[in-house]
Design an enzyme around this catalytic site. Structure first.
Site, PDB file in Angstrom:
ATOM      1  N   ASP A 122       1.082  -1.246   0.078  1.00  0.00           N
ATOM      2  CA  ASP A 122       0.008   0.006   0.108  1.00  0.00           C
ATOM      3  C   ASP A 122       0.777   1.064  -0.175  1.00  0.00           C
ATOM      4  O   ASP A 122       0.461   2.258   0.531  1.00  0.00           O
ATOM      5  CB  ASP A 122      -0.918   0.167   1.240  1.00  0.00           C
ATOM      6  CG  ASP A 122      -1.827  -0.895   1.292  1.00  0.00           C
ATOM      7  OD1 ASP A 122      -1.971  -1.609   0.263  1.00  0.00           O
ATOM      8  OD2 ASP A 122      -2.535  -1.340   2.355  1.00  0.00           O
ATOM      9  N   CYS A 176     -14.396 -16.562 -10.558  1.00  0.00           N
ATOM     10  CA  CYS A 176     -15.493 -16.154  -9.727  1.00  0.00           C
ATOM     11  C   CYS A 176     -16.536 -17.119 -10.283  1.00  0.00           C
ATOM     12  O   CYS A 176     -17.017 -17.050 -11.172  1.00  0.00           O
ATOM     13  CB  CYS A 176     -15.681 -14.545  -9.989  1.00  0.00           C
ATOM     14  SG  CYS A 176     -17.236 -14.129  -9.364  1.00  0.00           S
ATOM     15  N   CYS A 179     -22.064 -15.706  -8.707  1.00  0.00           N
ATOM     16  CA  CYS A 179     -23.324 -16.023  -8.029  1.00  0.00           C
ATOM     17  C   CYS A 179     -23.947 -14.880  -7.636  1.00  0.00           C
ATOM     18  O   CYS A 179     -25.286 -14.853  -7.402  1.00  0.00           O
ATOM     19  CB  CYS A 179     -23.097 -16.947  -6.881  1.00  0.00           C
ATOM     20  SG  CYS A 179     -22.123 -16.422  -5.627  1.00  0.00           S
ATOM     21  N   CYS A 182     -22.283 -11.589  -3.253  1.00  0.00           N
ATOM     22  CA  CYS A 182     -21.751 -10.196  -2.698  1.00  0.00           C
ATOM     23  C   CYS A 182     -22.580  -9.242  -3.090  1.00  0.00           C
ATOM     24  O   CYS A 182     -22.556  -8.162  -2.073  1.00  0.00           O
ATOM     25  CB  CYS A 182     -20.302 -10.498  -3.278  1.00  0.00           C
ATOM     26  SG  CYS A 182     -20.069 -10.321  -4.993  1.00  0.00           S
ATOM     27  N   CYS A 186     -24.671  -6.657  -0.103  1.00  0.00           N
ATOM     28  CA  CYS A 186     -24.118  -5.586   0.293  1.00  0.00           C
ATOM     29  C   CYS A 186     -25.330  -4.654   1.017  1.00  0.00           C
ATOM     30  O   CYS A 186     -26.232  -4.386   0.349  1.00  0.00           O
ATOM     31  CB  CYS A 186     -23.531  -4.644  -0.843  1.00  0.00           C
ATOM     32  SG  CYS A 186     -23.062  -3.203  -0.456  1.00  0.00           S
ATOM     33  N   CYS A 201     -19.860   2.766   1.023  1.00  0.00           N
ATOM     34  CA  CYS A 201     -19.488   1.798   1.450  1.00  0.00           C
ATOM     35  C   CYS A 201     -18.871   2.058   3.012  1.00  0.00           C
ATOM     36  O   CYS A 201     -18.064   2.793   3.325  1.00  0.00           O
ATOM     37  CB  CYS A 201     -18.146   1.221   0.621  1.00  0.00           C
ATOM     38  SG  CYS A 201     -17.090  -0.017   1.391  1.00  0.00           S
ATOM     39  N   CYS A 233     -15.977  -3.535   7.136  1.00  0.00           N
ATOM     40  CA  CYS A 233     -17.172  -4.358   6.784  1.00  0.00           C
ATOM     41  C   CYS A 233     -16.809  -5.487   6.295  1.00  0.00           C
ATOM     42  O   CYS A 233     -16.065  -5.503   5.275  1.00  0.00           O
ATOM     43  CB  CYS A 233     -18.113  -3.356   6.108  1.00  0.00           C
ATOM     44  SG  CYS A 233     -19.553  -4.307   4.949  1.00  0.00           S
ATOM     45  N   CYS A 236     -19.377  -8.212   1.995  1.00  0.00           N
ATOM     46  CA  CYS A 236     -19.292  -8.866   0.705  1.00  0.00           C
ATOM     47  C   CYS A 236     -18.189 -10.056   0.776  1.00  0.00           C
ATOM     48  O   CYS A 236     -18.096 -10.601  -0.300  1.00  0.00           O
ATOM     49  CB  CYS A 236     -18.959  -7.945  -0.174  1.00  0.00           C
ATOM     50  SG  CYS A 236     -17.408  -6.706   0.154  1.00  0.00           S
ATOM     51  N   CYS A 240     -19.423 -14.655   0.158  1.00  0.00           N
ATOM     52  CA  CYS A 240     -18.731 -15.399  -0.944  1.00  0.00           C
ATOM     53  C   CYS A 240     -18.111 -16.660  -0.702  1.00  0.00           C
ATOM     54  O   CYS A 240     -17.826 -17.356   0.481  1.00  0.00           O
ATOM     55  CB  CYS A 240     -17.272 -14.535  -1.372  1.00  0.00           C
ATOM     56  SG  CYS A 240     -16.681 -15.492  -2.809  1.00  0.00           S
TER      57      CYS A 240
END
Ligand code: SF4
Ligand code: SF4
Length: 303
Positions: A122, A176, A179, A182, A186, A201, A233, A236, A240
């Site tokens: 980061d 992925c 589906c 996620c 949310c 968010c 949070c 999401c 999964c």
């Protein structure tokens, strides 16, 4: 090199040739910025150009070594307590990962004295998820995260840029499931097919946002999930299927302390000094003491 780096505790290590990013990736990021979905993270606007060439980070980069470190916790905080994102259960990864990679890096520099190495956690404008996929350590989910074997989305990504040329890995053959769980789960509608709108968010609002929330932010924070969270949070991510039945991280520094397993809103009403002492070395301080008090007050008001 892979064995050397995996010895640091990395769940996955992969190599990618340092080519300019695909036009699609540049375009996706530029459109995300143009929509204003990065909210108050204005440094992202500067990154939009810088991310287009790794030479801006390490001149002459030939290889991106992408690594994932699992933070899957062996224990969860009780459901009766306000939520704290799992990545913040343990010690700050910005400190833990460089510590774990210090010896491997020392040995690499000793073995290749003519070459340059730069570790990025980061700390530089590098498109870490893009490079993780290129290096084959995982695949991108609709939730925006990179999904890695053995730790799903519950992993920290970091990159080692080097002028050393290393044979590239092939992309992960997995995908992925599409589906949509996620997106459906949310609680604020922040997650869409074009990515995350940070203005809504809960992770952004409780960690990165400085000061009071605007009306849109308050609406998001007024949802049940917004009232329940103290920091971040994971909804999401928990939604999964790739994140189920994962083994705990082998890195003990990322496991929760007893204090973290019992921390409640009241614990965050201290002075700046008290909070900095109590949370020394914790990722929670990313929100700064005033941000933590804001989150705690909001959480208590919803009781
Ligand atoms: S972190 Fe929470 S609020 Fe943000 S996109 Fe994911 S589920 Fe939505
Ligand atoms: S929940 Fe489903 S759609 Fe979302 S990232 Fe996981 S597999 Fe993909």
């Amino acid at each position: 090199m892979r064995t050397l780096l995996t010895g640091s505790g990395a769940a996955a290590v992969g190599f990618a040739a340092a080519m300019p990013p695909d036009v699609g990736e540049i375009d996706r990021f530029s459109r995300w910025i143009a929509r204003g979905d990065h909210a108050g993270m204005t440094y992202m606007e500067r990154h939009a150009t810088l991310r287009q060439s790794l030479d801006n980070v390490l001149p002459g980069t030939r290889t991106v070594v992408s690594m994932a470190f699992s933070f899957v916790p062996p224990q969860e905080r009780p459901q009766t307590l306000p939520a704290i994102a799992r990545y913040a259960y343990g010690r700050d990864y910005h400190k833990v990962i460089p510590g774990r990679l210090a010896e491997p890096l020392r040995r690499l520099r000793e073995s290749y004295p003519q070459e340059s190495f730069r570790l990025c956690i980061d700390s530089a404008p590098v498109a870490e998820r893009y490079w993780a996929v290129k290096a084959g350590i995982g695949f991108r989910g609709l939730n925006g995260s990179v999904i890695v074997d053995g730790c799903g989305c519950y992993c920290f990504l970091c990159e080692l840029l080097t002028t050393l040329e290393i044979e590239s890995d092939t992309p992960s053959g997995k995908h992925c499931l599409q589906c949509g769980e996620c997106l459906r789960r949310c609680p604020t509608g922040a997650l869409g097919s074009t990515g995350i709108d940070c203005r809504r968010c809960l992770s952004y609002l409780t960690i990165e946002h400085r000061g009071d929330w605007d009306a849109e932010g308050e609406r998001a924070m007024a949802t049940d999930a917004g009232r329940r969270t103290l920091f971040g949070c994971d909804i999401c991510l928990t939604a999964c299927p790739h994140n189920r039945n994962l083994p705990p991280s082998p890195i003990e520094e990322f496991h929760p302390s007893p204090d973290m397993l019992s921390l409640d809103a009241t614990s965050l009403f201290g002075s700046d000094r008290e909070l900095r002492q109590r949370l020394a070395g914790s990722p929670l301080l990313r929100a700064r003491p005033e941000g933590l008090r804001r989150n705690a007050a909001w959480n208590r008001n919803g009781e």
